[in-house]
Design an enzyme around this catalytic site. Structure first.
Site, PDB file in Angstrom:
ATOM      1  N   ARG A 134      32.980  39.877  29.803  1.00  0.00           N
ATOM      2  CA  ARG A 134      33.713  38.754  29.173  1.00  0.00           C
ATOM      3  C   ARG A 134      35.203  38.758  29.480  1.00  0.00           C
ATOM      4  NH1 ARG A 134      30.188  40.201  25.111  1.00  0.00           N
ATOM      5  NH2 ARG A 134      28.399  38.797  25.020  1.00  0.00           N
TER       6      ARG A 134
ATOM      7  N   LYS B 119      44.097  30.308  39.218  1.00  0.00           N
ATOM      8  CA  LYS B 119      42.876  29.562  39.553  1.00  0.00           C
ATOM      9  C   LYS B 119      41.899  30.514  40.238  1.00  0.00           C
ATOM     10  CE  LYS B 119      44.412  24.795  40.095  1.00  0.00           C
ATOM     11  NZ  LYS B 119      44.610  23.675  41.044  1.00  0.00           N
TER      12      LYS B 119
ATOM     13  N   GLU C 210      50.991  25.944  53.736  1.00  0.00           N
ATOM     14  CA  GLU C 210      51.283  25.946  52.284  1.00  0.00           C
ATOM     15  C   GLU C 210      52.778  26.176  52.036  1.00  0.00           C
ATOM     16  OE1 GLU C 210      49.088  24.908  50.284  1.00  0.00           O
ATOM     17  OE2 GLU C 210      47.098  25.521  50.973  1.00  0.00           O
TER      18      GLU C 210
ATOM     19  N   LYS D 207      55.984  28.086  43.150  1.00  0.00           N
ATOM     20  CA  LYS D 207      54.660  27.941  42.534  1.00  0.00           C
ATOM     21  C   LYS D 207      54.720  28.358  41.061  1.00  0.00           C
ATOM     22  CE  LYS D 207      49.872  28.259  42.623  1.00  0.00           C
ATOM     23  NZ  LYS D 207      48.654  28.480  43.343  1.00  0.00           N
TER      24      LYS D 207
ATOM     25  N   GLU E 187      46.886  22.267  34.819  1.00  0.00           N
ATOM     26  CA  GLU E 187      46.890  21.021  35.602  1.00  0.00           C
ATOM     27  C   GLU E 187      46.485  19.812  34.773  1.00  0.00           C
ATOM     28  OE1 GLU E 187      45.437  21.788  39.592  1.00  0.00           O
ATOM     29  OE2 GLU E 187      45.295  19.656  39.993  1.00  0.00           O
TER      30      GLU E 187
ATOM     31  N   ARG F 210      51.377  20.292  38.042  1.00  0.00           N
ATOM     32  CA  ARG F 210      50.709  21.214  38.969  1.00  0.00           C
ATOM     33  C   ARG F 210      50.051  20.428  40.112  1.00  0.00           C
ATOM     34  NH1 ARG F 210      47.625  26.881  37.671  1.00  0.00           N
ATOM     35  NH2 ARG F 210      47.139  27.333  39.854  1.00  0.00           N
TER      36      ARG F 210
ATOM     37  N   ASN G 217      49.146  19.658  45.251  1.00  0.00           N
ATOM     38  CA  ASN G 217      48.093  19.049  46.074  1.00  0.00           C
ATOM     39  C   ASN G 217      48.657  18.170  47.183  1.00  0.00           C
ATOM     40  OD1 ASN G 217      46.021  20.223  44.592  1.00  0.00           O
ATOM     41  ND2 ASN G 217      46.012  18.561  43.092  1.00  0.00           N
TER      42      ASN G 217
ATOM     43  N   HIS H  37      46.777  17.742  50.311  1.00  0.00           N
ATOM     44  CA  HIS H  37      45.449  18.339  50.121  1.00  0.00           C
ATOM     45  C   HIS H  37      44.344  17.303  49.937  1.00  0.00           C
ATOM     46  CE1 HIS H  37      47.649  22.015  50.003  1.00  0.00           C
ATOM     47  NE2 HIS H  37      46.601  22.743  49.658  1.00  0.00           N
TER      48      HIS H  37
ATOM     49  N   HIS I 189      41.524  18.136  52.262  1.00  0.00           N
ATOM     50  CA  HIS I 189      40.229  18.606  51.758  1.00  0.00           C
ATOM     51  C   HIS I 189      39.097  17.739  52.274  1.00  0.00           C
ATOM     52  CE1 HIS I 189      41.852  21.045  48.088  1.00  0.00           C
ATOM     53  NE2 HIS I 189      41.735  21.785  49.175  1.00  0.00           N
TER      54      HIS I 189
ATOM     55  N   HIS J 158      41.620  26.419  56.711  1.00  0.00           N
ATOM     56  CA  HIS J 158      42.137  25.613  55.590  1.00  0.00           C
ATOM     57  C   HIS J 158      43.526  25.031  55.916  1.00  0.00           C
ATOM     58  CE1 HIS J 158      42.941  24.466  51.445  1.00  0.00           C
ATOM     59  NE2 HIS J 158      44.050  25.189  51.465  1.00  0.00           N
TER      60      HIS J 158
HETATM   61  P1  NAD Z   1      40.681  34.274  53.813  1.00  0.00           P
HETATM   62  O1  NAD Z   1      40.775  34.980  52.532  1.00  0.00           O
HETATM   63  O2  NAD Z   1      39.345  33.849  54.277  1.00  0.00           O
HETATM   64  O3  NAD Z   1      41.370  35.150  54.941  1.00  0.00           O
HETATM   65  C1  NAD Z   1      41.364  34.688  56.277  1.00  0.00           C
HETATM   66  C2  NAD Z   1      40.873  35.767  57.230  1.00  0.00           C
HETATM   67  O4  NAD Z   1      41.902  36.727  57.397  1.00  0.00           O
HETATM   68  C3  NAD Z   1      39.649  36.543  56.750  1.00  0.00           C
HETATM   69  O5  NAD Z   1      38.806  36.766  57.847  1.00  0.00           O
HETATM   70  C4  NAD Z   1      40.228  37.891  56.283  1.00  0.00           C
HETATM   71  O6  NAD Z   1      39.321  38.945  56.448  1.00  0.00           O
HETATM   72  C5  NAD Z   1      41.396  38.037  57.194  1.00  0.00           C
HETATM   73  N1  NAD Z   1      42.514  38.824  56.667  1.00  0.00           N
HETATM   74  C6  NAD Z   1      43.066  38.746  55.441  1.00  0.00           C
HETATM   75  N2  NAD Z   1      44.141  39.516  55.372  1.00  0.00           N
HETATM   76  C7  NAD Z   1      44.278  40.107  56.580  1.00  0.00           C
HETATM   77  C8  NAD Z   1      45.221  41.006  57.132  1.00  0.00           C
HETATM   78  N3  NAD Z   1      46.290  41.392  56.444  1.00  0.00           N
HETATM   79  N4  NAD Z   1      45.045  41.407  58.404  1.00  0.00           N
HETATM   80  C9  NAD Z   1      43.990  40.957  59.148  1.00  0.00           C
HETATM   81  N5  NAD Z   1      43.086  40.094  58.678  1.00  0.00           N
HETATM   82  C10 NAD Z   1      43.228  39.674  57.410  1.00  0.00           C
HETATM   83  O7  NAD Z   1      41.578  32.951  53.818  1.00  0.00           O
HETATM   84  P2  NAD Z   1      42.941  32.542  53.099  1.00  0.00           P
HETATM   85  O8  NAD Z   1      43.521  31.492  53.957  1.00  0.00           O
HETATM   86  O9  NAD Z   1      43.760  33.688  52.694  1.00  0.00           O
HETATM   87  O10 NAD Z   1      42.430  31.864  51.745  1.00  0.00           O
HETATM   88  C11 NAD Z   1      41.675  30.683  51.757  1.00  0.00           C
HETATM   89  C12 NAD Z   1      40.995  30.567  50.413  1.00  0.00           C
HETATM   90  O11 NAD Z   1      41.998  30.524  49.410  1.00  0.00           O
HETATM   91  C13 NAD Z   1      40.164  29.320  50.267  1.00  0.00           C
HETATM   92  O12 NAD Z   1      38.927  29.673  49.675  1.00  0.00           O
HETATM   93  C14 NAD Z   1      40.972  28.445  49.307  1.00  0.00           C
HETATM   94  O13 NAD Z   1      40.152  27.626  48.503  1.00  0.00           O
HETATM   95  C15 NAD Z   1      41.652  29.510  48.468  1.00  0.00           C
HETATM   96  N6  NAD Z   1      42.873  29.064  47.816  1.00  0.00           N
HETATM   97  C16 NAD Z   1      43.004  29.262  46.486  1.00  0.00           C
HETATM   98  C17 NAD Z   1      44.155  28.885  45.832  1.00  0.00           C
HETATM   99  C18 NAD Z   1      44.295  29.183  44.367  1.00  0.00           C
HETATM  100  O14 NAD Z   1      45.258  28.697  43.758  1.00  0.00           O
HETATM  101  N7  NAD Z   1      43.421  29.967  43.768  1.00  0.00           N
HETATM  102  C19 NAD Z   1      45.199  28.297  46.544  1.00  0.00           C
HETATM  103  C20 NAD Z   1      45.071  28.109  47.924  1.00  0.00           C
HETATM  104  C21 NAD Z   1      43.896  28.496  48.568  1.00  0.00           C
HETATM  105  N1  GLY Z   2      46.893  25.752  45.069  1.00  0.00           N
HETATM  106  C1  GLY Z   2      46.985  24.753  44.063  1.00  0.00           C
HETATM  107  C2  GLY Z   2      47.154  25.275  42.690  1.00  0.00           C
HETATM  108  O1  GLY Z   2      47.178  26.458  42.474  1.00  0.00           O
HETATM  109  O2  GLY Z   2      47.217  24.506  41.778  1.00  0.00           O
END
Ligand code: NAD
Ligand code: GLY
Length: 362
Positions: A122, A144, A186, A224, A234, A239, A243, A246, A250, A263
């Site tokens: 939980r 998030k 970003e 941020k 949001e 917040r 976007n 986005h 998206h 992405h």
């Molecule tokens: P990811 O986590 O898939 O990482 C991209 C690739 O890089 C992966 O293959 C990973 O293994 C590799 N990698 C990571 N760190 C590394 C390092 N230091 N050295 C070598 N390789 C490395 O992608 P991302 O772009 O970091 O994240 C995308 C995700 O984040 C999406 O799912 C998106 O929806 C999410 N996201 C969430 C928020 C939020 O507010 N929670 C905001 C933006 C994006």
């Molecule tokens: N990446 C968008 C948010 O965190 O709201």
């Protein structure tokens, strides 16, 4: 060391940014109220191979008795079944409510590990150790968490703020060139919506080297953090500014086979579309758009949409976007660099025009 405090009453926390922090993670965690908990480290296979050992040694030395839980790299790991599998592994490894989750990786690991921390017994504390640009400047801050389902991305999840975020810019050195560059979409977005002066600082970086100054990362995190503080869940239209780019981004991401475009690459196209509509609806100066487009190009991000990705498919995906849930299109526009706002003047015809605009040369 740079420290950005995220002020959310009883959910407040610090984001620390410093080269070499990974190797001191145990000592830093122990200096907080999280000391004495057992650490369940969640990482993906690539990041665990590159950076897992340093982190585990640091946690072990600090007496946090870490266990390591490795998921396959890539967006497909953000799933309910993967979350359940890791939770069961953690239970078998003896974790309970006296444990904390440590997320070591990019946004995929952070979103999944955050979701697990939110539901495990939980809810247990979460420490984020982001290793991509996206995760360092964006996803590790703000709470998030979530997973994807067949019907769309991030449709299941909850808010679960980290209790500590440790950002080590040195971890970025192992990122492949394409993944390094995509994250800047970003950061460019942050500059466009809130900090016009940062456009020049980003332009001064060399995309060919993996050096990102800690203070530049901290400046992004602060943008941020201030937005999250003003509108954590949001619900106030603040917040939603994050976007920018986005909505159409998206839609494009959803319209193509999984994994074809990163992405940040889809967001770069979405940013170009949003700049086009900002020029149309709020007289954004074309020269201001140009500055942002030049910066996206500098980081080798795509700005022209392939003919093979049909406008109708993107429009269909947009209609399913959760940002359209109320039936109105709430679209983020820019009237000048650094000044974004949420508007409802954008029509379906505008969206179609903006997507078609992406077929033209920059
Ligand atoms: P990811 O986590 O898939 O990482 C991209 C690739 O890089 C992966 O293959 C990973 O293994 C590799 N990698 C990571 N760190 C590394 C390092 N230091 N050295 C070598 N390789 C490395 O992608 P991302 O772009 O970091 O994240 C995308 C995700 O984040 C999406 O799912 C998106 O929806 C999410 N996201 C969430 C928020 C939020 O507010 N929670 C905001 C933006 C994006
Ligand atoms: N990446 C968008 C948010 O965190 O709201």
């Amino acid at each position: 060391m740079s420290c950005v405090h995220v002020n959310l009453a009883e959910r407040s926390y610090d984001v620390l940014v410093e080269p070499g922090l990974l190797g001191r993670a145990g000592a830093v965690i122990n200096a907080t109220h999280l000391s004495g908990l057992r650490a369940a480290v969640i990482s993906d296979e690539r990041v665990a191979r590159l950076h897992g050992e340093v982190l585990l040694a640091a946690l072990e030395a600090a007496g946090l008795k870490p266990s390591l839980h490795v998921i396959p790299a890539g967006e497909a790991s953000k799933s309910m079944s993967q979350a359940e599998e890791v939770c069961r592994e953690m239970i078998r490894a003896g974790h309970d409510r006296r444990s904390l989750v440590v997320a070591l990786g990019g946004g995929v690991v952070g979103d999944l590990a955050g979701f697990i921390a939110a539901i495990f017994f939980r809810g247990i504390p979460l420490v984020q150790i982001p290793t991509t640009i996206v995760a360092q400047v964006d996803s590790s801050v703000g709470g998030k968490t979530g997973v994807n389902v067949g019907e769309g991305k991030n449709l299941l999840g909850c808010f679960h703020q980290a209790q500590l975020v440790l950002v080590d810019p040195e971890t970025l050195r192992t990122l492949p060139q394409r993944e390094f560059c995509e994250g800047f979409a970003e950061a460019i977005k942050h500059a466009a919506i809130r900090d016009a002066a940062m456009l020049a600082d980003l332009a001064a970086l060399d995309p060919g080297c993996r050096e990102v100054p800690a203070d530049l990362i901290a400046r992004n995190i602060a943008i941020k953090a201030r937005i999250v503080e003003a509108d954590e869940h949001e619900t106030r239209g603040i917040r939603a500014l994050l976007n920018f780019g986005h909505t159409i981004g998206h839609g494009i991401e959803a319209a193509i086979p999984y994994g074809e475009m990163l992405h940040g690459e889809a967001i770069a196209l979405g940013l170009r579309a949003a700049l086009f509509l900002s020029e149309r609806h709020c007289k954004l100066a074309p020269s201001a758009s140009r500055t942002v487009l030049d910066l996206l190009q500098k980081f080798h991000l795509p700005l022209v949409l392939a003919e093979s990705i049909a406008t109708a498919t993107i429009m269909e995906k947009l209609a399913r976007d959760k940002k359209f849930a109320s039936g109105r299109i709430r679209f983020v526009l820019l009237d000048a660099p650094g000044n974004a706002y949420v508007s409802d003047v954008v029509s379906h015809a505008d969206l179609r025009d903006a997507i078609e605009h992406l077929r033209t040369r920059v």
